[in-house]
Design a protein around this motif. Sequence first.
Motif, PDB file in Angstrom:
ATOM      1  N   ASN A  26      22.020  -1.090   1.469  1.00 42.78           N
ATOM      2  CA  ASN A  26      23.002  -1.959   0.804  1.00 42.78           C
ATOM      3  C   ASN A  26      23.548  -3.050   1.724  1.00 42.78           C
ATOM      4  O   ASN A  26      24.464  -3.779   1.351  1.00 42.78           O
ATOM      5  N   VAL A  27      22.994  -3.179   2.940  1.00 44.56           N
ATOM      6  CA  VAL A  27      23.547  -4.107   3.927  1.00 44.56           C
ATOM      7  C   VAL A  27      22.445  -4.996   4.490  1.00 44.56           C
ATOM      8  O   VAL A  27      21.323  -4.543   4.739  1.00 44.56           O
ATOM      9  N   GLY A  28      22.759  -6.258   4.695  1.00 49.12           N
ATOM     10  CA  GLY A  28      21.834  -7.177   5.332  1.00 49.12           C
ATOM     11  C   GLY A  28      22.588  -8.216   6.137  1.00 49.12           C
ATOM     12  O   GLY A  28      23.816  -8.361   5.996  1.00 49.12           O
ATOM     13  N   PHE A  29      21.865  -8.918   6.985  1.00 50.40           N
ATOM     14  CA  PHE A  29      22.478 -10.009   7.747  1.00 50.40           C
ATOM     15  C   PHE A  29      22.128 -11.321   7.060  1.00 50.40           C
ATOM     16  O   PHE A  29      20.949 -11.637   6.892  1.00 50.40           O
ATOM     17  N   PRO A  30      23.136 -12.097   6.646  1.00 47.53           N
ATOM     18  CA  PRO A  30      22.871 -13.288   5.836  1.00 47.53           C
ATOM     19  C   PRO A  30      22.277 -14.442   6.638  1.00 47.53           C
ATOM     20  O   PRO A  30      22.628 -14.660   7.788  1.00 47.53           O
ATOM     21  N   ILE A  31      21.373 -15.161   6.006  1.00 44.64           N
ATOM     22  CA  ILE A  31      20.753 -16.337   6.592  1.00 44.64           C
ATOM     23  C   ILE A  31      20.709 -17.441   5.536  1.00 44.64           C
ATOM     24  O   ILE A  31      20.305 -17.190   4.398  1.00 44.64           O
ATOM     25  N   TYR A  83      12.658 -10.428   7.088  1.00 45.83           N
ATOM     26  CA  TYR A  83      13.429 -11.200   6.105  1.00 45.83           C
ATOM     27  C   TYR A  83      13.035 -10.768   4.689  1.00 45.83           C
ATOM     28  O   TYR A  83      11.854 -10.588   4.392  1.00 45.83           O
ATOM     29  N   ILE A  84      14.026 -10.579   3.833  1.00 44.44           N
ATOM     30  CA  ILE A  84      13.759 -10.307   2.421  1.00 44.44           C
ATOM     31  C   ILE A  84      14.495 -11.360   1.599  1.00 44.44           C
ATOM     32  O   ILE A  84      15.539 -11.891   2.011  1.00 44.44           O
ATOM     33  N   ASP A  85      13.942 -11.689   0.443  1.00 42.01           N
ATOM     34  CA  ASP A  85      14.545 -12.749  -0.379  1.00 42.01           C
ATOM     35  C   ASP A  85      15.474 -12.193  -1.450  1.00 42.01           C
ATOM     36  O   ASP A  85      15.950 -12.927  -2.317  1.00 42.01           O
ATOM     37  N   THR A  86      15.738 -10.874  -1.405  1.00 42.19           N
ATOM     38  CA  THR A  86      16.674 -10.256  -2.340  1.00 42.19           C
ATOM     39  C   THR A  86      17.972  -9.957  -1.607  1.00 42.19           C
ATOM     40  O   THR A  86      17.991  -9.152  -0.661  1.00 42.19           O
ATOM     41  N   LEU A  87      19.047 -10.611  -1.999  1.00 41.93           N
ATOM     42  CA  LEU A  87      20.328 -10.397  -1.328  1.00 41.93           C
ATOM     43  C   LEU A  87      20.819  -8.971  -1.535  1.00 41.93           C
ATOM     44  O   LEU A  87      20.722  -8.418  -2.635  1.00 41.93           O
ATOM     45  N   ARG A  88      21.358  -8.394  -0.480  1.00 37.72           N
ATOM     46  CA  ARG A  88      21.954  -7.065  -0.569  1.00 37.72           C
ATOM     47  C   ARG A  88      23.459  -7.194  -0.802  1.00 37.72           C
ATOM     48  O   ARG A  88      24.056  -8.223  -0.474  1.00 37.72           O
ATOM     49  N   PRO A  89      24.096  -6.159  -1.327  1.00 42.80           N
ATOM     50  CA  PRO A  89      25.515  -6.280  -1.708  1.00 42.80           C
ATOM     51  C   PRO A  89      26.452  -6.610  -0.556  1.00 42.80           C
ATOM     52  O   PRO A  89      27.434  -7.326  -0.726  1.00 42.80           O
ATOM     53  N   MET A  90      26.175  -6.082   0.623  1.00 46.78           N
ATOM     54  CA  MET A  90      27.079  -6.236   1.750  1.00 46.78           C
ATOM     55  C   MET A  90      26.444  -7.069   2.865  1.00 46.78           C
ATOM     56  O   MET A  90      25.262  -6.909   3.158  1.00 46.78           O
ATOM     57  N   GLU A  91      27.251  -7.948   3.465  1.00 43.50           N
ATOM     58  CA  GLU A  91      26.811  -8.739   4.610  1.00 43.50           C
ATOM     59  C   GLU A  91      27.379  -8.136   5.886  1.00 43.50           C
ATOM     60  O   GLU A  91      28.560  -7.783   5.952  1.00 43.50           O
TER      61      GLU A  91
END
Length: 378
Positions: A26-31, A83-91
């Motif tokens: 549920n977490v990713g680093f935004p770019i 890198y994934i192109d699907t945003l996760r809920p939490m940054e």
Amino acid sequence: MPKELMCRHSIAIWAIGGEDFYFPDNVGFPIGSPGDPTYIIIETHFDNPQKRSGMHTLLEHCSRSSIHLYADIKDNSGLVFTYIDTLRPMEAGVLEIGQSVSPVHVIPPKTKQFVTISVCLGNCTSQAVPVQGISAFAYMLHTHRLGQKIRIRQFRNEKEIGNLGRDDKYDFNYQLTKTFPNEKKIERGDTLVLECFYDSTDRNTVTFGGLSTKEEMCLAWLYYYPKSEFSYCASEIHPKNLIRAFKNVDPKTVYTGAPEDNKTSWYDVISNAKWDDESVKAMQGIQTLADLVGTCETRTRVEYPGHNMEHKFPLFVQPMAASSDPCIKETSWVRPAALPTFVSEQSTTAKPKSAGVSLVPFRFVGVCVWAVLMLSST
């Protein structure tokens, strides 16, 4: 480094022995969104204890400075991000805590156990942590070769509520980013204490803090969400208190700031000191009682009020109680009743009041991506 290429916010940390690290689902680093990084700097530390010769230029930076590597060592440094192109809920964000990397980090020689204590003060978290708090989901602990044990203790309302990571068998050659079984909540006003235990019995001279593996560090990184501006929280002890470990030092002959004529630097005093059991004990006590110079910054190096000012050591931070687990041999530290006093002060009852200081002798410059790479011929 040009000012426009300086940053404080770490997004990935790797050190020797590290393995792949995966964010929770549920977490990713935004770019690519407003406020996200527009460039990334990789800082790599190469260790060459054998002082190998045969250097050659590998490539040239845009700054026109060259990176040199040894001809018989093939460098394969770098970090791979998925890198994934699907945003996760939490940054995600990363918070660096610990001892400011500078020579005021002092470890006496020939000492089986010496503990340094750095504090992320409640004065900082009360301003920097978002109102809703943050949830830590992973951590990495880091010292150099003298490190034996590291732990992050968490205090709320002056009471210890748990830990944010610990390693009682720390191994410099096996440094991993580890996830918590259950996320840890950090709230405004919490105090975070990083304790690093060192064994310097093989060292004949004092060890200072610094970037070299022959010097020392006491750092930790906490991965958390939701992302905020909060990025760096550290502390150090002013040299005017460090030199209290030596009774024969006259503070009037020592400068702890800008150089002064006919005075000795605090660094030279400690470098040339003859350590004995009494001075080691005094230095350990100073770690648990002396005022702290606190550092509190955002990821763009904006300083919160109270940054780089002296603060009282939070006396509610007491030695950790013995573990109820018989398999864990708990060791800790002892706080003296008072700071050691200079001979010139012993007949004086009035104590000078603490004042704001600006202490940046060899301040470590934070970077966006941090790595330690060990090179060898094997």
